[in-house]
Enzyme design. Structure first.
Site, PDB file in Angstrom:
ATOM      1  N   GLU A   1      45.770  46.429  46.504  1.00 32.48           N
ATOM      2  CA  GLU A   1      46.505  46.208  45.261  1.00 32.48           C
ATOM      3  C   GLU A   1      46.549  47.490  44.434  1.00 32.48           C
ATOM      4  OE1 GLU A   1      46.560  41.775  44.050  1.00 32.48           O
ATOM      5  OE2 GLU A   1      44.771  42.665  43.214  1.00 32.48           O
TER       6      GLU A   1
ATOM      7  N   ASN B   1      46.484  33.489  42.718  1.00 34.74           N
ATOM      8  CA  ASN B   1      45.464  33.882  41.748  1.00 34.74           C
ATOM      9  C   ASN B   1      45.994  33.522  40.354  1.00 34.74           C
ATOM     10  OD1 ASN B   1      43.553  35.096  40.173  1.00 34.74           O
ATOM     11  ND2 ASN B   1      44.092  37.200  40.716  1.00 34.74           N
ATOM     12  N   TRP B   2      45.561  32.347  39.880  1.00 34.10           N
ATOM     13  CA  TRP B   2      46.070  31.887  38.574  1.00 34.10           C
ATOM     14  C   TRP B   2      45.379  32.594  37.412  1.00 34.10           C
ATOM     15  CZ3 TRP B   2      45.762  25.921  39.898  1.00 34.10           C
ATOM     16  CH2 TRP B   2      46.790  25.614  40.795  1.00 34.10           C
ATOM     17  N   LYS B   3      44.409  33.429  37.732  1.00 35.77           N
ATOM     18  CA  LYS B   3      43.667  34.155  36.685  1.00 35.77           C
ATOM     19  C   LYS B   3      43.140  33.142  35.658  1.00 35.77           C
ATOM     20  CE  LYS B   3      46.246  38.175  37.988  1.00 35.77           C
ATOM     21  NZ  LYS B   3      46.818  39.464  37.685  1.00 35.77           N
TER      22      LYS B   3
ATOM     23  N   HIS C   1      38.511  42.210  41.908  1.00 31.56           N
ATOM     24  CA  HIS C   1      39.880  42.377  41.403  1.00 31.56           C
ATOM     25  C   HIS C   1      39.897  43.507  40.366  1.00 31.56           C
ATOM     26  CE1 HIS C   1      43.615  41.543  39.301  1.00 31.56           C
ATOM     27  NE2 HIS C   1      43.989  40.892  40.391  1.00 31.56           N
TER      28      HIS C   1
ATOM     29  N   SER D   1      52.795  42.310  41.942  1.00 34.36           N
ATOM     30  CA  SER D   1      54.158  41.887  41.603  1.00 34.36           C
ATOM     31  C   SER D   1      54.945  41.348  42.792  1.00 34.36           C
ATOM     32  CB  SER D   1      54.933  43.044  40.948  1.00 34.36           C
ATOM     33  OG  SER D   1      54.307  43.440  39.757  1.00 34.36           O
TER      34      SER D   1
HETATM   35  P1  PGA Z   1      50.692  39.980  40.093  1.00 30.49           P
HETATM   36  O1  PGA Z   1      49.112  39.905  40.253  1.00 30.49           O
HETATM   37  O2  PGA Z   1      51.273  39.271  41.287  1.00 30.49           O
HETATM   38  O3  PGA Z   1      50.952  39.260  38.805  1.00 30.49           O
HETATM   39  O4  PGA Z   1      51.057  41.407  40.044  1.00 30.49           O
HETATM   40  C1  PGA Z   1      48.492  40.201  41.460  1.00 30.49           C
HETATM   41  C2  PGA Z   1      47.011  40.217  41.235  1.00 30.49           C
HETATM   42  O5  PGA Z   1      46.595  40.564  40.116  1.00 30.49           O
HETATM   43  O6  PGA Z   1      46.231  39.870  42.120  1.00 30.49           O
END
Ligand code: PGA
Length: 231
Positions: free
Chosen positions: A158, A12-14, A101, A198
């Site tokens: 999550e 997930n590159w956001k 999300h 994370s």
């Molecule tokens: P992160 O993000 O691995 O940077 O904690 C996970 C996510 O937001 O899906």
């Protein structure tokens, strides 16, 4: 469920990488040695979905690499300025869509009902929803989905505080496994349930060696192709 089966890693590159960085990412990632029992879903920022989808990593290795969207419109294609419809994502080759999300629920006030609508639209376009749920509200978040959506979706557990953008405070493994066991009571043992929050080089094998965890939704560690290939 089995701890040795193939694990799904969703990048997930956001809203982070730009075109040149994405080109560099794909080049570097293709050169990395990868673990054998991994499948990858790459979810670029929406404007780059079409570009990433035409890269030959997908045609060369379609069983290992697939394309995903990070969000979909709650509407079918139509006069909705600025929206990206499920049909558009489908036409660009997306086979998955991250929906609900925590960042979308928080910053865009997305409700569980909207997530459910998006998931139904996704399924109607042969896109598998990856529905994100968090530690406090997953019962309501799952109950908002109809049975068909529940049966055909992948879930990503999550805990909000564990996501790097919300502080990155991981729970003890036992707490995570207990929560996933509860989530599985709602979505079934056959469902794919990912863990997200994370995930990095140090902890990935701890999560991915668990029978009840089908893979990981990865934000920060997916931005670095060398690191991502090591998970
Ligand atoms: P992160 O993000 O691995 O940077 O904690 C996970 C996510 O937001 O899906």
């Amino acid at each position: 469920m089995s701890s040795t089966e193939t694990k799904l890693l969703v990048a997930n590159w956001k809203s982070q990488l730009q075109l040149l960085q994405i080109q560099e990412w794909l080049k570097t990632f293709s050169l990395q040695e990868k673990r054998t029992n991994r499948e990858y879903v790459l979810c670029p920022p929406q404007p780059f979905l079409g570009y990433v989808g035409t890269q030959n990593v997908f045609s060369a290795s379609p069983e290992t690499f697939t394309l995903g969207a990070q969000n979909l419109s709650v509407f079918e294609a139509g006069a909705y300025t600025g929206e990206s419809s499920a049909s558009a994502a489908h036409s660009l080759g997306a086979q998955f869509a991250i929906l609900g999300h925590s960042e979308r629920r928080k910053y865009f006030r997305e409700t569980s009902q909207e997530v459910a609508q998006k998931a139904e639209l996704a399924l109607s376009w042969e896109i598998t929803p990856i529905i994100c749920v968090d530690q406090d509200q997953f019962e309501d978040q799952v109950h908002a989905l109809n049975k068909k959506t529940r049966d055909l979706s992948i879930f990503a557990y999550e805990p909000i505080h564990a996501i790097s953008s919300f502080g990155g405070q991981e729970d003890p493994l036992e707490t995570t496994l207990q929560a996933i066991a509860k989530l599985r009571e709602l979505v079934g043992d056959d469902a794919e349930v990912l863990y997200g929050g994370s995930v990095d080089k140090e902890n990935s094998l701890t999560y991915l060696s668990q029978e009840s965890i089908s893979g990981a939704l990865v934000g920060k560690s997916s931005l670095d192709p060398v690191l991502f290939a090591q998970l």
